[in-house]
Design a protein around this motif. Structure first.
Motif, PDB file in Angstrom:
ATOM      1  N   ARG A  64      -0.525  56.782  37.074  1.00 29.48           N
ATOM      2  CA  ARG A  64      -2.155  56.518  37.638  1.00 29.48           C
ATOM      3  C   ARG A  64      -1.731  55.422  38.801  1.00 29.48           C
ATOM      4  O   ARG A  64      -3.032  55.209  39.560  1.00 29.48           O
ATOM      5  CB  ARG A  64      -2.625  54.941  36.333  1.00 29.48           C
ATOM      6  N   GLN A  68      -3.951  55.762  42.057  1.00 31.23           N
ATOM      7  CA  GLN A  68      -4.794  54.626  42.532  1.00 31.23           C
ATOM      8  C   GLN A  68      -5.596  54.375  44.134  1.00 31.23           C
ATOM      9  O   GLN A  68      -6.392  53.782  44.567  1.00 31.23           O
ATOM     10  CB  GLN A  68      -5.227  52.981  41.548  1.00 31.23           C
ATOM     11  N   HIS A 243     -12.489  61.726  41.448  1.00 29.31           N
ATOM     12  CA  HIS A 243     -13.662  61.222  41.306  1.00 29.31           C
ATOM     13  C   HIS A 243     -13.068  59.449  41.506  1.00 29.31           C
ATOM     14  O   HIS A 243     -13.513  58.503  40.559  1.00 29.31           O
ATOM     15  CB  HIS A 243     -13.618  60.502  39.717  1.00 29.31           C
ATOM     16  N   LEU A 244     -12.956  59.505  42.753  1.00 25.98           N
ATOM     17  CA  LEU A 244     -11.615  58.285  43.027  1.00 25.98           C
ATOM     18  C   LEU A 244     -11.957  57.588  44.428  1.00 25.98           C
ATOM     19  O   LEU A 244     -11.508  59.005  45.065  1.00 25.98           O
ATOM     20  CB  LEU A 244      -9.925  58.393  42.781  1.00 25.98           C
ATOM     21  N   TYR A 311     -13.945  53.942  41.235  1.00 27.06           N
ATOM     22  CA  TYR A 311     -14.522  55.388  40.827  1.00 27.06           C
ATOM     23  C   TYR A 311     -15.502  55.538  40.901  1.00 27.06           C
ATOM     24  O   TYR A 311     -16.473  54.890  40.211  1.00 27.06           O
ATOM     25  CB  TYR A 311     -13.538  55.557  38.965  1.00 27.06           C
ATOM     26  N   ARG A 360     -10.488  58.272  28.783  1.00 28.14           N
ATOM     27  CA  ARG A 360     -10.454  57.314  29.750  1.00 28.14           C
ATOM     28  C   ARG A 360     -10.883  58.829  31.035  1.00 28.14           C
ATOM     29  O   ARG A 360     -11.418  58.175  31.499  1.00 28.14           O
ATOM     30  CB  ARG A 360      -9.285  57.387  29.620  1.00 28.14           C
ATOM     31  N   ARG A 364     -13.345  58.233  33.458  1.00 25.59           N
ATOM     32  CA  ARG A 364     -13.060  57.731  35.179  1.00 25.59           C
ATOM     33  C   ARG A 364     -13.712  58.614  36.133  1.00 25.59           C
ATOM     34  O   ARG A 364     -14.519  58.457  37.355  1.00 25.59           O
ATOM     35  CB  ARG A 364     -11.875  58.740  35.444  1.00 25.59           C
ATOM     36  N   SER A 365     -14.351  60.556  35.269  1.00 24.99           N
ATOM     37  CA  SER A 365     -14.999  61.219  35.822  1.00 24.99           C
ATOM     38  C   SER A 365     -16.505  60.859  35.886  1.00 24.99           C
ATOM     39  O   SER A 365     -17.711  61.303  37.445  1.00 24.99           O
ATOM     40  CB  SER A 365     -15.790  62.539  35.256  1.00 24.99           C
ATOM     41  N   ASN A 369     -15.723  52.175  35.730  1.00 26.08           N
ATOM     42  CA  ASN A 369     -15.494  51.406  36.378  1.00 26.08           C
ATOM     43  C   ASN A 369     -15.382  49.816  35.176  1.00 26.08           C
ATOM     44  O   ASN A 369     -13.825  49.688  34.491  1.00 26.08           O
ATOM     45  CB  ASN A 369     -15.217  50.874  37.971  1.00 26.08           C
ATOM     46  N   ASP A 393      -7.809  49.325  30.861  1.00 28.58           N
ATOM     47  CA  ASP A 393      -7.949  50.184  31.530  1.00 28.58           C
ATOM     48  C   ASP A 393      -9.593  49.571  31.647  1.00 28.58           C
ATOM     49  O   ASP A 393     -10.470  49.778  32.967  1.00 28.58           O
ATOM     50  CB  ASP A 393      -8.558  51.280  30.875  1.00 28.58           C
TER      51      ASP A 393
END
Length: 594
Positions: A64, A68, A243-244, A311, A360, A364-365, A369, A393
């Protein structure tokens, strides 16, 4: 085990002897790269993953961090890996006395063997084809053209399997390389004058310190240009597939790519030494230990950088919903996300595996955040086993919970974690009302003060969300006795009812269904531990009240949206869409499929 081949349309068409040889070689390489690192499994996993291009060995937390910071690409066999291997082997061959042309002839097959060890992933094939074209130019004494190499790789890969054009790995790999080829040069030309001495000062008059400083800064500028170009080229793909968006990737890659090159170099030297000396291989591996530890520390630092990553949700053409609820399908567990008035709340989060594998990634999708609120309905592990990870998170601004259940280990651990967050945590009971958004509220209907149930399910929070004229009732895993008490509530009518299953008591009684009169009733009807199933009378009562019963064992996740007075819901399995219209909240409605 090797991951599926990028060059395989269906099944594995490679001869059995080739598969055995590939597996045996990979196994030997993994053993050599682990020599001397038995007490550092995380380091050896990173070295093996970087060398062989297998991200599956990396622990979730480390993966992760790399994701990120936009540096996950170092675990994909690509131009960095192939180029470094080619440079080292080519140098060793020339030192051994071979001519450049002969060395190129020997190196070409070795590069393809390396691509085979990486199971011909798009990145490895692209880099190997481009490297092969460069070597062919060297053999024929013809200077290679970069774009010719690029399109040769595209053509050969698509000629083998045209479906690769639609694969994310193919698009990501070639898209980023195209951006580097297009943008790195212009960006470098803009940066280069900034790191050089006065342009009017003749080069012969530069001092020695100016020479070495300029040489170093020019290389840094080149790396910066490549990093900027790669970030721009990957922006669309990271937003689409992960998605980031990672602004920190530009700076992170300035450190990570050179360090990754050093780690790969040490790993290649360890492999070359492993053929005749395990001790020498261990020396190279231990030198890599320090490099990998430094790499992991740097990546973790960039991952925690404020604003370093965000995200984002992929845009859609749907009308904006006043309120949206998504009841995820977690088997006997539960997790429901709520969007309304610009806020995002989560009711329960499932157990640890369900949270990490479903909840999670889903949040995120959707570009979440940070959560505005997290609600713990009761202490059952299947509902809150992943709560500790969620707090780390998504850092919810508010946490609503009942009394800590001393019989539930998950509840006790969560209670200890929440103790230092007293300003964010509120323990609620029947009669409490918690503000939500603009004029909305969470109305707590159960449990009553001082009440103690026989099971944790009897102490579940029952809440009714009231926002924008809509009402959504969450009854969690309550059973018959609590449902009977709820019948005395004067304002129980709701548009949507989301309920679970009691471990040892009937629930979803016809009396409650008629009292609620929900248009949509979502039931997590899994019963792996002998929970009492929803009776056929429940479905009859829901239908009599003008609603639709959705059993998640049949429908999967359910998405509910309130759009301009209409209530629409969509199920995952099968993908049915429903809508209903009415002017009065809580009254019976007739549903029809859209």
């Amino acid at each position: 085990m090797p991951y599926p081949s990028a060059l395989t349309r269906s099944g594995d068409r490679r001869p059995a002897w080739w598969r055995r040889a590939t597996l045996a070689t990979r196994s030997w390489m993994q053993q050599v790269l682990t020599v001397g690192l038995a007490d550092a499994p995380d380091v050896s996993a990173v070295i093996r993953s970087m060398t062989l291009g297998s991200k599956s060995e990396i622990p979730d937390e480390l993966r992760r961090h790399f994701e990120q910071t936009g540096t996950l690409h170092i675990f994909v066999v690509s131009g960095l890996h192939v180029g470094l291997l080619g440079a080292i082997v080519f140098w060793l061959l020339t030192v051994a006395g071979l001519s450049p042309r002969t060395a190129a002839l020997v190196l070409g097959p070795l590069l393809w063997c390396y691509a085979a060890l990486a199971d011909f992933s798009p990145g490895s094939v692209r880099a190997t084809v481009m490297g092969s074209v460069v070597l062919a130019g060297l053999i024929c004494r013809r200077p290679p053209l970069t774009w010719n190499c690029y399109f040769a790789a595209v053509f050969l890969l698509l000629m083998w399997d045209t479906e690769q054009l639609f694969q994310p790995g193919f698009q990501f790999s070639f898209g980023v390389v195209a951006a580097i080829l297009l943008l790195a040069g212009p960006v470098h030309r803009r940066l280069k004058p900034l790191v050089q001495p006065d342009a009017f000062l003749p080069r012969g008059l530069w001092r020695w310190d100016q020479r070495w400083r300029t040489a170093l800064l020019v290389r840094v500028a080149a790396l910066m240009a490549a990093s900027v170009a790669a970030w721009v080229g990957s922006l669309f793909f990271t937003a689409k597939f992960f998605h980031l968006i990672s602004p920190s990737a530009v700076l992170a890659n300035l450190i990570v790519v050179p360090m990754a090159g050093l780690i790969l170099g040490e790993a290649i030297l360890a492999l070359l030494a492993g053929g005749f000396s395990a001790t020498l291989a261990g020396i190279f591996n231990n030198a890599n230990w320090l490099l990998v530890k430094s790499l992991l520390a740097g990546v973790a630092l960039f991952a925690r950088m404020p604003g370093g990553h965000v995200y984002v949700a992929w845009p859609t053409w749907e009308k904006r919903a006043d309120t949206e609820i998504v009841a995820l399908d977690l088997g006997a567990g539960a997790a429901t996300a709520v969007w309304a008035d610009g806020q995002v709340w989560l009711v329960d989060c499932g157990n640890e595996n369900a949270y990490r594998g479903i909840v999670r990634p889903f949040l995120r999708s959707r570009g979440v955040n940070r959560l505005d609120g997290f609600i713990v309905t009761h202490g059952d592990t299947r509902h809150i086993g992943g709560a500790l990870d969620l707090l780390a998170d998504f850092r919810p601004r508010r946490v609503l919970t009942g009394e800590v259940n001393a019989r539930s280990p998950a509840s006790i651990r969560l209670g200890k974690e929440l103790e230092p967050r007293s300003s964010e945590v509120r323990r609620v009971q029947a009669g409490d009302s918690i503000p939500f958004g603009k004029g909305g509220s969470w109305k707590v209907l159960s449990p009553v003060a001082g009440g103690r149930g026989r099971l944790a399910d009897d102490e579940s929070l029952v809440l009714q969300l009231r926002t924008r004229g809509h009402r959504i009732l969450f009854t969690s895993d309550i059973g018959f006795s609590v449902e009977q008490r709820l019948l005395a509530e004067p304002e129980l009518a709701s548009d949507v009812l989301i309920k679970g299953m009691h471990r040892a008591d009937y629930s979803g009684t016809p009396a409650l269904m008629r009292k609620v009169r929900a248009r949509c009733v979502i039931v997590a009807d899994y019963a792996p531990f002998g929970e009492m199933p929803t009776t056929p009378l429940t479905a009859v009562a829901v239908a009599d009240a003008g609603g639709t019963l959705l059993k998640q064992s049949e429908t999967g996740a359910v998405r509910v949206r309130f759009v301009e007075g209409d209530l629409a819901w969509q199920t995952l399995l099968p993908a049915h869409r429903f809508t209903s219209r009415s002017e009065n909240t809580g009254s019976p409605r007739a549903s029809k499929r859209r």
